[in-house]
Design an enzyme around this catalytic site. Sequence first.
Site, short mmCIF file in Angstrom:
data_model
loop_
_atom_site.label_atom_id
_atom_site.label_comp_id
_atom_site.label_asym_id
_atom_site.label_seq_id
_atom_site.Cartn_x
_atom_site.Cartn_y
_atom_site.Cartn_z
N GLU A 102 0.82 -1.20 0.00
CA GLU A 102 0.00 0.00 0.00
C GLU A 102 0.86 1.26 0.00
O GLU A 102 1.93 1.31 0.62
CB GLU A 102 -0.94 -0.02 1.20
CG GLU A 102 -1.91 -1.18 1.07
CD GLU A 102 -2.96 -1.24 2.16
OE1 GLU A 102 -4.15 -1.28 1.81
OE2 GLU A 102 -2.61 -1.26 3.34
N CYS A 115 3.48 8.45 1.22
CA CYS A 115 3.93 7.50 2.24
C CYS A 115 4.17 6.16 1.54
O CYS A 115 3.25 5.57 0.98
CB CYS A 115 2.85 7.41 3.32
SG CYS A 115 3.27 6.26 4.61
N CYS A 122 6.04 -6.85 8.05
CA CYS A 122 7.16 -6.40 8.89
C CYS A 122 7.42 -7.45 9.95
O CYS A 122 6.48 -8.03 10.50
CB CYS A 122 6.82 -5.06 9.54
SG CYS A 122 8.19 -4.43 10.56
N CYS A 126 5.48 -4.76 16.34
CA CYS A 126 5.06 -3.78 17.35
C CYS A 126 3.59 -4.03 17.68
O CYS A 126 2.78 -4.30 16.79
CB CYS A 126 5.26 -2.35 16.83
SG CYS A 126 6.99 -2.03 16.44
N CYS A 129 0.52 -2.14 15.74
CA CYS A 129 0.64 -1.87 14.30
C CYS A 129 0.10 -3.03 13.48
O CYS A 129 0.48 -4.18 13.70
CB CYS A 129 2.11 -1.63 13.97
SG CYS A 129 2.45 -1.53 12.20
N CYS A 346 -1.88 5.96 9.55
CA CYS A 346 -0.68 5.30 10.08
C CYS A 346 -1.06 4.00 10.76
O CYS A 346 -1.97 3.98 11.57
CB CYS A 346 -0.02 6.14 11.17
SG CYS A 346 0.42 7.77 10.69
N1 SAH Z 1 8.71 0.64 10.55
C1 SAH Z 1 8.88 2.03 10.56
C2 SAH Z 1 8.06 2.76 9.53
C3 SAH Z 1 6.65 2.30 9.34
S1 SAH Z 1 5.54 2.59 10.66
C4 SAH Z 1 8.62 2.58 11.95
O1 SAH Z 1 8.12 1.86 12.80
O2 SAH Z 1 8.98 3.72 12.18
C5 SAH Z 1 5.20 4.33 10.48
C6 SAH Z 1 4.67 5.00 11.73
O3 SAH Z 1 3.31 4.62 12.02
C7 SAH Z 1 5.47 4.66 12.94
O4 SAH Z 1 5.74 5.76 13.73
C8 SAH Z 1 4.55 3.73 13.66
O5 SAH Z 1 4.88 3.64 14.99
C9 SAH Z 1 3.21 4.34 13.39
N2 SAH Z 1 2.09 3.44 13.66
C10 SAH Z 1 2.07 2.11 13.54
N3 SAH Z 1 0.86 1.61 13.89
C11 SAH Z 1 0.10 2.68 14.24
C12 SAH Z 1 -1.26 2.83 14.67
N4 SAH Z 1 -2.07 1.77 14.79
N5 SAH Z 1 -1.71 4.06 14.91
C13 SAH Z 1 -0.92 5.14 14.75
N6 SAH Z 1 0.37 5.06 14.35
C14 SAH Z 1 0.88 3.85 14.10
FE1 SF4 Z 2 7.12 -2.74 11.70
FE2 SF4 Z 2 4.82 -1.54 12.29
FE3 SF4 Z 2 6.76 -1.72 14.13
FE4 SF4 Z 2 7.09 -0.07 12.04
S1 SF4 Z 2 5.53 0.10 13.64
S2 SF4 Z 2 8.59 -1.54 12.89
S3 SF4 Z 2 6.01 -1.27 10.45
S4 SF4 Z 2 5.63 -3.46 13.20
#
Ligand code: SAH
Ligand code: SF4
Length: 373
Positions: A102, A115, A122, A126, A129, A346
Amino acid sequence: MKNIEIKDMRPKRTNLMDFDKQGLQAYFTAKGDKAFRGTQILQWIHQHGIIDFNEMSNLSKASREDLLATATVNLLEPTIDKTSVDGTRKWLFQLDDGNSIETVFIPEDGRGTLCISSQVGCALNCSFCSTGAMGFNRNLSTGEIIAQLWQANKLLGEYGKKITNVVMMGMGEPTLNYDNVLRAINIMLDDNAYGLSKYRVTLSTSGVVPRMYDLARDSNCSLAVSLHAANDELRNELVPINKKYPLEVLMTACRDFFADEPRRKVTFEYTMIAGVNDSDECANELVTLLADVPCKINLIPFNPFELSNYKCSSRNRIMRFRDRLVEAGFNTMVRKTRGQDIDAACGQLMGNFVDRTRRSEMVKKKLAGKVGN
Ligand code: SAH
Ligand code: SF4
């Protein structure tokens, strides 16, 4: 009768999308051609958005014929193209192997941010996410990363005019696909390609410390670090890579990142999750942690997705948290939630997996269960 497998014996063509300027120049010098042919091709493909070799009018006929026989410029197939009520646009791009990724365009006054994804899924898992919830499938090639920018430029019309900023904040952890991401960033910054400003191309990482040092050496793009917690105990839970690179080493890497350009600042992203990381005490901890790190802070309201039990902090809580940071002297923004109605915000990007790892299988089953209920 036995099935006879027919193999395509034609030599594989080289995808020119996979190369930055240095790579293209090496490609042409290896053929006995001039290095500047590489620069010309870079300009045609990325600056002008032209991929038909026949239209590349400053190449000789012999060069064009050679390219037609030996090279390609591979694009991605947009299978879904949705526009949110707020103007945010999301594409699902189909890759050659059937996976999908995406890409999201966010228009704002005076600028347009794309973006971009760097991986299918991934591995870092986390807890808040949705990309992490899908697990990891594979890295994207340089061509697949930069084609998102090429294609978005085409699909938005007025090639090269609407996208002013690129953030590597889509699916995946860009530092874990380092070489391919670096080449793609080189193309974004190259004046013979997209010519984007170093202040407007941002890689976002969850804190893979050794790769942050590599990036500081190899590129001059901007950096965002996904922090989400100011103590190791909570961050281990939210961002498990913290167990490998805890806050102390992460903060040192952040202080060191712009050592050669002291006026530039790292951006910290902090997703606001109700009752988890949004208390006054958390804000105070953050103030202490970042006291000597030149930075900006972006507070991101948590975006809910199926399978997650977290909730977004209330507006009041977010504002109070922000006020505490502002009082302490931090440049703090609350990120506007964009494209939520089309699952483009995000953390809501999931793409599509072709081969079903056990995790993605499980996630899909759970989702199917939820939809059925
Ligand atoms: N892996 C990288 C880039 C992709 S995530 C990283 O973690 O930085 C991009 C951003 O979206 C990150 O700051 C992540 O923490 C945030 N993010 C992920 N899941 C989210 C959610 N459910 N709500 C809001 N932000 C989120
Ligand atoms: Fe991976 Fe999502 Fe964590 Fe970014 S926030 S490192 S995309 S699991």
